[in-house]
Design an enzyme around this catalytic site. Structure first.
Site, PDB file in Angstrom:
ATOM      1  CB  VAL A 154     -62.530-115.556-125.942  1.00 12.48           C
ATOM      2  CG1 VAL A 154     -62.411-116.655-124.882  1.00 12.48           C
ATOM      3  CG2 VAL A 154     -61.820-115.965-127.222  1.00 12.48           C
ATOM      4  CB  THR A 155     -67.766-114.141-123.662  1.00 13.99           C
ATOM      5  OG1 THR A 155     -68.814-114.956-124.219  1.00 13.99           O
ATOM      6  CG2 THR A 155     -67.438-113.005-124.616  1.00 13.99           C
ATOM      7  CB  VAL A 156     -66.681-117.985-119.678  1.00 11.08           C
ATOM      8  CG1 VAL A 156     -67.384-118.998-118.766  1.00 11.08           C
ATOM      9  CG2 VAL A 156     -65.733-118.707-120.633  1.00 11.08           C
ATOM     10  CE1 TYR A 174     -56.928-111.736-133.698  1.00 13.57           C
ATOM     11  CE2 TYR A 174     -55.652-109.716-133.943  1.00 13.57           C
ATOM     12  CZ  TYR A 174     -55.717-111.078-133.684  1.00 13.57           C
ATOM     13  OH  TYR A 174     -54.559-111.776-133.429  1.00 13.57           O
ATOM     14  CB  SER A 190     -60.463-107.994-122.370  1.00 11.20           C
ATOM     15  OG  SER A 190     -60.821-109.326-122.038  1.00 11.20           O
ATOM     16  NE  ARG A 224     -61.727-119.221-110.680  1.00 10.99           N
ATOM     17  CZ  ARG A 224     -61.628-118.100-111.403  1.00 10.99           C
ATOM     18  NH1 ARG A 224     -62.024-118.105-112.667  1.00 10.99           N
ATOM     19  NH2 ARG A 224     -61.154-117.004-110.864  1.00 10.99           N
ATOM     20  CB  ALA A 282     -61.786-120.186-120.197  1.00 11.34           C
ATOM     21  NE  ARG A 283     -57.360-128.201-120.089  1.00 11.92           N
ATOM     22  CZ  ARG A 283     -57.214-129.363-119.477  1.00 11.92           C
ATOM     23  NH1 ARG A 283     -57.847-129.599-118.333  1.00 11.92           N
ATOM     24  NH2 ARG A 283     -56.435-130.291-119.998  1.00 11.92           N
ATOM     25  N   GLY A 323     -63.834-125.098-116.320  1.00 16.20           N
ATOM     26  CA  GLY A 323     -63.024-125.587-117.432  1.00 16.20           C
ATOM     27  C   GLY A 323     -63.520-125.168-118.799  1.00 16.20           C
ATOM     28  CE1 TYR A 361     -57.475-115.861-124.292  1.00 19.94           C
ATOM     29  CE2 TYR A 361     -56.938-113.844-123.123  1.00 19.94           C
ATOM     30  CZ  TYR A 361     -57.869-114.665-123.707  1.00 19.94           C
ATOM     31  OH  TYR A 361     -59.192-114.317-123.707  1.00 19.94           O
TER      32      TYR A 361
END
Length: 433
Positions: free
Chosen positions: A111-113, A433, A147, A119, A123-124, A121, A152
């Protein structure tokens, strides 16, 4: 155990539409093309602040990613060589439960942005999209390792599987344990990778919270994979009196500057039997020239502090590791075993709606549960889905979360809930993982 392949699940339409309104494209990424695969992996490494991967590293990781459902978020008109601005991937894996059973889990990773697109949205959209995809496929639980621990909970995940980081001053700790029968032997890298997979798959079925590893993980630990520190990897295995493989250790050593004294980092110590675990710990603590040993992701009931002569030579740091998120409450709660009888009504809040409602949970004398919707009455315990997910694997105490104000109910109801949920042995998760 599952016949479902996460790669067959399409991109979540809600997240697709939500990001499209911001001019972004959300889609499942086909990594069969080498150019797209390299771009996706480079974006993942960038997101975790890793070094630019070499061609060999890209080829190595591609084998793992090819077995997963990979999601990317792109600017309009992105080419195959364009790095996605956000990534995630997922696969369906068995999760070992209290009582020895298993349940399908939607494992979420990568999971990366990009820092240029915070800011907005994204990740949401990624996290909620994964949860809706899992629910649409009928997978009752989602999980991840994180991380950052503050992100979460808002999506209903709970910190469910704590682990310990053990730091041992070997000169002070000494050895106070037994000398098991059987023998230890060094193994080459390829054998080490194979043995890690073999023993881990057998041992993980004994401990709630564990999931299977994969070939790329074992090749990384053993030095088969082209990682920067591959040449430091070493390994030994333990064979019992009958010559049967029962335990494996992968580790690295590094010199304390100019002293010819060393630190050992345990990458993975996995054992199917108590003798195997004791023999491997004895090897670690009595290794020549090693003054310090560091082993992370150890179970909270690891016997190491009781195997040394001076337990003050062992420092234990407990931290969060495995996070879970219940999606199908009846399926999840009836899949695991319980340690005591129970009859209670839970009122669960869930902002995403998957588990919200009142539920009657009954557990018989043999630890088998039934769950049904409860209508028209009061609840014995009120909590949100993040709290319930923290409790699910049996490694977090309901009494502790009650004391922190995370669930409400009278003392008798909380005590009964606590006794029923606690798991033996302690849940653990020994890989990322």
């Amino acid at each position: 155990m599952s016949s479902i392949d996460a790669r067959d699940v399409t991109a979540d339409p809600t997240s697709t539409e939500r990001l499209a309104t911001s001019g972004l494209e959300y889609r499942v990424v086909d990594l069969s093309d080498d150019t797209r695969s390299a771009a996706f992996q480079r974006a993942v490494d960038r997101g975790f602040l890793g070094a630019e991967p070499t061609g060999d590293m890209i080829a190595q990781v591609a084998k793992t990613f090819a077995a997963r459902r990979n999601i990317g978020v792109f600017e309009p008109d992105a080419t195959d060589a364009t790095l996605p601005i956000a990534t995630t991937n997922a696969w369906i894996t068995p999760l070992t439960l209290p009582g020895g059973g298993e349940i399908d889990m939607w494992a979420i990773s990568a999971v990366t942005v990009a820092a240029t697109h915070r800011r907005r949205g994204i990740a949401r959209a990624l996290l909620e999209g994964e949860l809706r995809a899992a629910a649409s496929a009928g997978v009752p639980v989602a999980g991840l390792t994180v991380s950052e621990a503050t992100i979460y909970g808002r999506y209903g995940f709970g910190s469910a599987i704590p682990v310990a980081r053990l730091t041992v001053n070997t000169r002070r700790a000494g050895w106070g344990g037994a000398t098991p029968p059987g023998r230890l032997e060094y193994v080459d890298r390829d054998t080490l990778a194979a043995d890690l997979g073999t023993v881990h798959e057998r041992a993980r079925r004994q401990v709630p919270g564990q999931i299977p590893g994969w070939q790329g993980r074992w090749e990384g630990y053993s030095g088969v994979a082209p990682t920067p520190d591959r040449d430091q990897a070493r390994g030994v295995r333990y064979l019992d009196e009958d010559g049967v493989l029962r335990g494996v250790l992968a580790y690295t050593v590094s010199e304390a500057s100019g002293t010819f004294r060393f630190r050992m980092d345990v990458r993975l110590l996995v054992a199917e039997t108590a003798d195997a675990r004791t023999a491997l710990w004895r090897f670690v603590l009595q290794h020549d020239l090693v003054d310090e040993v560091v082993a992370d992701l150890r179970p909270l009931d690891d016997p190491l502090p009781w195997l040394v002569a001076d337990p003050r030579g062992v420092k234990q740091e407990v931290h969060d590791h495995g996070w879970l998120r219940i999606l199908d409450l009846p399926a999840a709660l009836t899949a695991r075993g319980y340690s005591a009888p129970l009859d209670t009504v839970l009122r669960v809040e869930d902002p995403l709606g998957f588990t919200a409602g009142d539920w009657r949970l009954r557990v018989d004398e043999s630890g088998i549960a039934t769950v049904e919707e409860a209508h028209g009455g009061s609840a014995d315990i009120e909590l949100d889905v993040s709290t319930l997910s923290s409790l699910y694997a049996g490694g977090v105490r309901a009494s502790s979360l009650h004391g922190a104000g995370r669930l409400t109910g009278d003392r008798a109801a909380i005590d009964a809930f606590d006794k029923a949920l606690v798991a033996f042995p302690s849940p653990s998760l020994d890989i990322w993982y």
